[in-house]
Design an enzyme around this catalytic site. Structure first.
Site, PDB file in Angstrom:
ATOM      1  N   HIS A 174       0.869  -1.177   0.000  1.00  0.00           N
ATOM      2  CA  HIS A 174       0.000   0.000   0.000  1.00  0.00           C
ATOM      3  C   HIS A 174       0.912   1.236   0.000  1.00  0.00           C
ATOM      4  CE1 HIS A 174      -2.834   2.912   1.805  1.00  0.00           C
ATOM      5  NE2 HIS A 174      -3.804   2.108   1.427  1.00  0.00           N
ATOM      6  N   GLN A 206      -4.827  -5.224   6.897  1.00  0.00           N
ATOM      7  CA  GLN A 206      -5.852  -6.163   6.430  1.00  0.00           C
ATOM      8  C   GLN A 206      -5.782  -7.464   7.203  1.00  0.00           C
ATOM      9  OE1 GLN A 206      -8.175  -5.217   4.369  1.00  0.00           O
ATOM     10  NE2 GLN A 206      -7.246  -3.273   3.793  1.00  0.00           N
ATOM     11  N   CYS A 232      -4.672   2.655  -3.740  1.00  0.00           N
ATOM     12  CA  CYS A 232      -3.444   3.109  -3.081  1.00  0.00           C
ATOM     13  C   CYS A 232      -2.319   2.101  -3.240  1.00  0.00           C
ATOM     14  CB  CYS A 232      -3.690   3.397  -1.597  1.00  0.00           C
ATOM     15  SG  CYS A 232      -4.848   4.724  -1.331  1.00  0.00           S
ATOM     16  N   LYS A 268     -10.641  -0.134  10.108  1.00  0.00           N
ATOM     17  CA  LYS A 268     -10.835  -1.343   9.290  1.00  0.00           C
ATOM     18  C   LYS A 268     -11.185  -2.542  10.159  1.00  0.00           C
ATOM     19  CE  LYS A 268      -7.372   0.331   6.064  1.00  0.00           C
ATOM     20  NZ  LYS A 268      -7.974   0.660   4.761  1.00  0.00           N
ATOM     21  N   ASP A 279       2.865  -4.446   7.965  1.00  0.00           N
ATOM     22  CA  ASP A 279       1.634  -3.693   7.771  1.00  0.00           C
ATOM     23  C   ASP A 279       0.487  -4.695   7.917  1.00  0.00           C
ATOM     24  OD1 ASP A 279      -0.639  -2.500   6.821  1.00  0.00           O
ATOM     25  OD2 ASP A 279       0.270  -1.721   4.978  1.00  0.00           O
TER      26      ASP A 279
END
Ligand SMILES: Cc1ncc(COP(=O)(O)O)c(C=O)c1O
Ligand SMILES: Cc1ncc(COP(=O)(O)O)c(C=O)c1O
Lengths: 417, 155, 417, 155
Positions: free
Chosen positions: C127, C207, C369, C230, C204
């Site tokens: 991202h 998700q 993104c 999220k 990261d």
């Protein structure tokens, strides 16, 4: 004054927390508004509505919810721009709060503006948020802060200010209202001096924005920051005003989604202001709720009422507090916002804080994130009562009465033991 | 008057706050040091003389709240003349008293000392004030470990 | 599978927005969960409760409300620490979101760790939040990103990864799950490779944290970031995990109140972790609501259900979507989260986005993104349907049916005109 | 079928999307340049030849959504052979059409051109798609102002 009090009593109904009982069973008296304000139902409802009806991420979605969320978020920006008198909403950046705001500006200036040895002129009354960000810059690029003293009453000292400006001055960064003393710094006047010295001016409007209307263009300033949570808005949202063309000159503060034009592995190009300064998903619901807080203040409370009634409360509190034996009030200069800092001879502020808390009264004791000011005042800490338009004279009476009780309680005499 | 307040600010605490014992500085200290609680601004300065593994003399001064001042004052009365071994025991006992749910007996300490310490037990109900009470003890411990002047922080 | 669907239907009742009608009168079908998730009533209620009952600023107040707010805020930190398996809550920092998190780490490493010429090994699926912050560093201290390709199906390519590591590698920074493809990167394996190469690893987890439980200590990683919004939490809150002793090594990111031990005019000393990294008033209500979201997920939904049902939905969607003429699905490798990116021959994703929106279906179209990934895939943009445990098979049916309709609609033939 | 969709994607738009006119590149252009809408990834490339203050020839190519492609295609049919003066008028007319609440008549333009432009009026109801329609026109304008190859962005 009675009609004031009637209005204030009516407005209290908008703040559900104020009708709460304190842990001790006492009625809650909230006098810590400078730390954070309570939220009117409208603001809380705004958060609820967003998450119930419109929640989506913004800017990049073609779907309805995303367009709605974008419209509301950008609408909030326009509302804030109007509220502070910005020339364009592109001059308004949403951040977490005033602290992040000053860091954003400080790091941007570090990269494109400051030279080693530069001086930043500040007042002795700055909050740590307008001190420590400059220390972080100074670690990478030597520069120093030049604090301008206030008058003994905490008033602005124009002569001292003029003297502080020199050829080494590269920025003026001042609070518009001390969070400890409530005293106001005449921003327009300071901006004039800065302009004559040829340097930009940053204003920490955290407290000022709560107590009177402001207009960044009338002030004639370059940077302004404030936090939403002190302005009856939610936590997690704040505002930076970057006067054009500072937004073009400063590099982005954070990198990520939404602040780019394009991204390749070795390089990226940035979006225009304000997106350039809003990397990643912003505090969407919070920005929208801040706009609601602004509408609440303007439509349901009104600046006229806030200014007149808070002045009344300030005077009332001064008189009331002065009747407490051994009290010293700091910052008696006018104009000032509805904030009183004081100490009581022989009793440490911390003990007063605990004592008042047990009476259901919330004040703040300590250095109020202004240690250099404490040093200047020559005290380790103060007790601070900070008022809002929903406070009542009887709450001030209760404060003064409790303080008197505290004085009796802590003046332990040998005969008692 | 609120009962909680009276439990926190017991007479003995108020009395020591008003008339602190061993207040000031001693001459020719072997150890000295400062303790600081940045949260509320408590700041105390301890000077003491250790000889033959025993605290021969100790004084404190500084600006602090009632809890901190009384705790400092009572501490000096307890440790003055005490062997370092006992100082350690007192420190641990005090620490336990302020952090554990219910401590009724503190083993291996004179009953009079126990009683004096125990008046701080109610501070536990005011978590934000615990550091005020422990600051002098932490400072003493740090100062004893290192005769060189140093600043101790409770944060 | 029926019992799954019954559970999902029951859970939908917790999300008031899902029973909303779309602007067009259609039932709203929300398939843009990777952009931001919808919020269960419990989370919305948590915000409301805080502002109704406990609102105060934290850490510096001796009064009851402030102590309550502090307890809730620090309780939220402990909850998050437990949730991600941190060794101590001092390793958990609250920020605005993942984007700020990576910037915080990047700027810290810039100041105390990186050397000119260093390389950061990433995947091609990053991202922008894991690309642009490094560009900002690189502008001050030359370093470069080394992207490791995936397999053609979007799977992790261990050989390619090993080859990318070199003596110039100073950091591995990877997404644990692609926000575009849903494919997972085996973090434990990558962390092992990083450890063998003697460099720290940043993950990261934006998700990944939504679709399966994770444990930072089992992963064996140094830095982890994710966003609350999220994870069914509010906007304005995110998490940085800084494995001890990175919190000690990194300098503070922002200066201001609450992150200091003391402040003088020319110098300040910092508070210990985690305060050191939380300058100013944090997103208090938001952190507390994030903890509530975590409790909701664990107590009322359950990871077993989420994993099993989302796998079912992922398979169901794959089959369903494959029946659409001219469709290409990207990232078919397993394991993967419930995210499908695809394109349809001859129709631009943007037109599909508008078409689906008019059917009441919210998907995301664009580069998500992740422009470098788009380039790697050789497409200008994709359509992305990202699922949550509250989505239903019939919503996927509706998506597939609408896509088929779109294919018919856009294959304009001369005879029509 | 949803009526709004049919208003946005009128037959003429779908037809131009499927069968774009003047698609490709011309030889020996006097002007060329790229337009890019990073939001949705629209990217078009325009080549054209200007002689005697008139667009003698123009072609476009690129990857873009239906709105952008149809707008490009229709634009080329309108400006091909037109004097630069008229191109300016068309640009302004189009811009107005897409940004103002109600534009019924566009003054000083042939009725046929007006009609072709007017099919884009409904794009106004899809604010997020306006840039798709205006990208070719903005690109044309930028390219005309500067014969050197350049990238134009609508963001
Ligand atoms: C994988 C990944 N990383 C980073 C981000 C950035 O998160 P945020 O925008 O909340 O900062 C996102 C979400 O957009 C994401 O999906
Ligand atoms: C004058 C002033 N400046 C800056 C700040 C910092 O604001 P925040 O903590 O919301 O970032 C405050 C409030 O604490 C303040 O009163």
């Amino acid at each position: 004054m009675d009609s004031f009090v009637i209005d204030a009593r009516r407005l209290r109904a908008d703040f559900p927390i104020l009708s709460q009982k304190h842990l001790t069973g006492n009625r809650l008296i909230y006098l810590d508004n400078a730390a954070t304000a309570q939220k009117p139902s409208r603001v809380i409802q705004s958060l609820l509505n967003f998450f119930h009806l419109k929640n989506a991420n913004i800017h990049r979605g073609v779907h309805w919810l995303s367009q709605e969320a974008t419209r509301l978020y950008e609408g909030a920006r326009a509302e804030v721009a109007r509220f502070i008198g910005a020339a364009s909403e592109r001059e308004v950046i949403f951040v977490r709060g005033a602290t992040e705001g000053i860091n954003l500006i400080a790091q941007g200036l570090r990269r494109v503006y400051f030279q080693p040895g530069d001086e930043i002129v500040v007042t002795v009354a700055e909050h740590h948020a307008n001190i420590v960000p400059w220390h972080l810059v100074a670690q990478e690029l030597p520069l120093s802060l030049k604090p301008v003293p206030l008058t003994c009453e905490g008033g602005f000292d124009q002569e001292a200010f003029k003297q502080a400006l020199s050829s080494r001055t590269r920025l003026v960064a001042v609070t518009a209202m001390s969070n400890v003393l409530g005293i106001e710094v005449p921003v327009k006047e300071v901006a004039d001096l800065a302009r004559r010295a040829g340097v930009p001016i940053l204003v920490d409007a955290c407290q000022a924005v709560v107590h009177h209307p402001l207009n960044v263009q009338e002030w004639g300033v370059d940077f302004v920051v404030f936090s939403g949570h002190k302005l009856y808005g939610p936590t997690g949202i704040g505002v930076v005003y970057l006067r054009h063309p500072w937004g073009e000159k400063l590099p982005p503060y954070q990198g990520g989604g939404d602040m780019i034009r394009w991204v390749k592995w070795n390089e990226s190009a940035y979006a225009p202001v304000p997106s350039k300064f809003e990397a990643g998903t912003p505090p969407i619901a919070e920005a929208i709720a801040l706009a609601e807080a602004i509408r609440y203040i303007e439509e349901e409370v009104g600046w006229d009422f806030i200014q007149a009634y808070e002045k009344y409360l300030t005077d009332y509190a001064q008189e009331s507090l002065q009747s407490v034996p051994g009290i010293t009030l700091y910052g008696t200069a006018r104009p000032k916002g509805a904030i009183w800092s004081f100490s009581i001879e022989g009793i440490h502020p911390h003990d007063i804080g605990t004592f008042l808390d047990q009476m259901g009264i919330a004040v703040r004791v300590g250095h109020h994130c202004a240690q250099p000011l404490m040093e200047w005042l020559g005290v380790p800490a103060t007790i601070r009562a900070s008022l809002a338009f929903y406070n009542l004279p009887e709450e001030i009476d209760a404060l003064a009465a409790s303080l008197k009780e505290a004085v009796r309680f802590f003046s332990f005499t040998a005969s008692q033991s | 008057m609120n009962a909680e307040l009276q439990r926190l600010y017991q007479d003995l605490i108020l009395e020591h706050n008003r008339y602190p014992r061993n207040y000031g500085r001693i001459e020719n200290p072997t150890h000295e040091g400062e303790g600081h609680n940045p949260l509320c601004g408590d700041r105390i300065f301890i000077t003491l003389r250790v000889q033959e593994s025993r605290i021969q003399d100790i004084k404190f001064e500084g600006e602090s709240c009632a809890i901190c001042k009384a705790s400092s004052s009572i501490m000096t009365t307890l440790v003055k003349g005490a062997p370092l071994e006992e100082v350690d025991k007192l420190f641990l006992a005090f620490h336990e008293l302020l952090t554990q749910e219910a401590v009724c007996h503190i083993h291996g300490l004179p009953a009079a000392s126990q009683e004096k310490l125990r008046i701080f037990a109610t501070v536990r109900h005011f978590p934000i004030r615990v550091k005020c009470a422990t600051l002098p003890w932490h400072t003493l411990k740090a100062v004893l470990n290192d005769p060189i002047r140093k600043v101790v922080s409770t944060e």
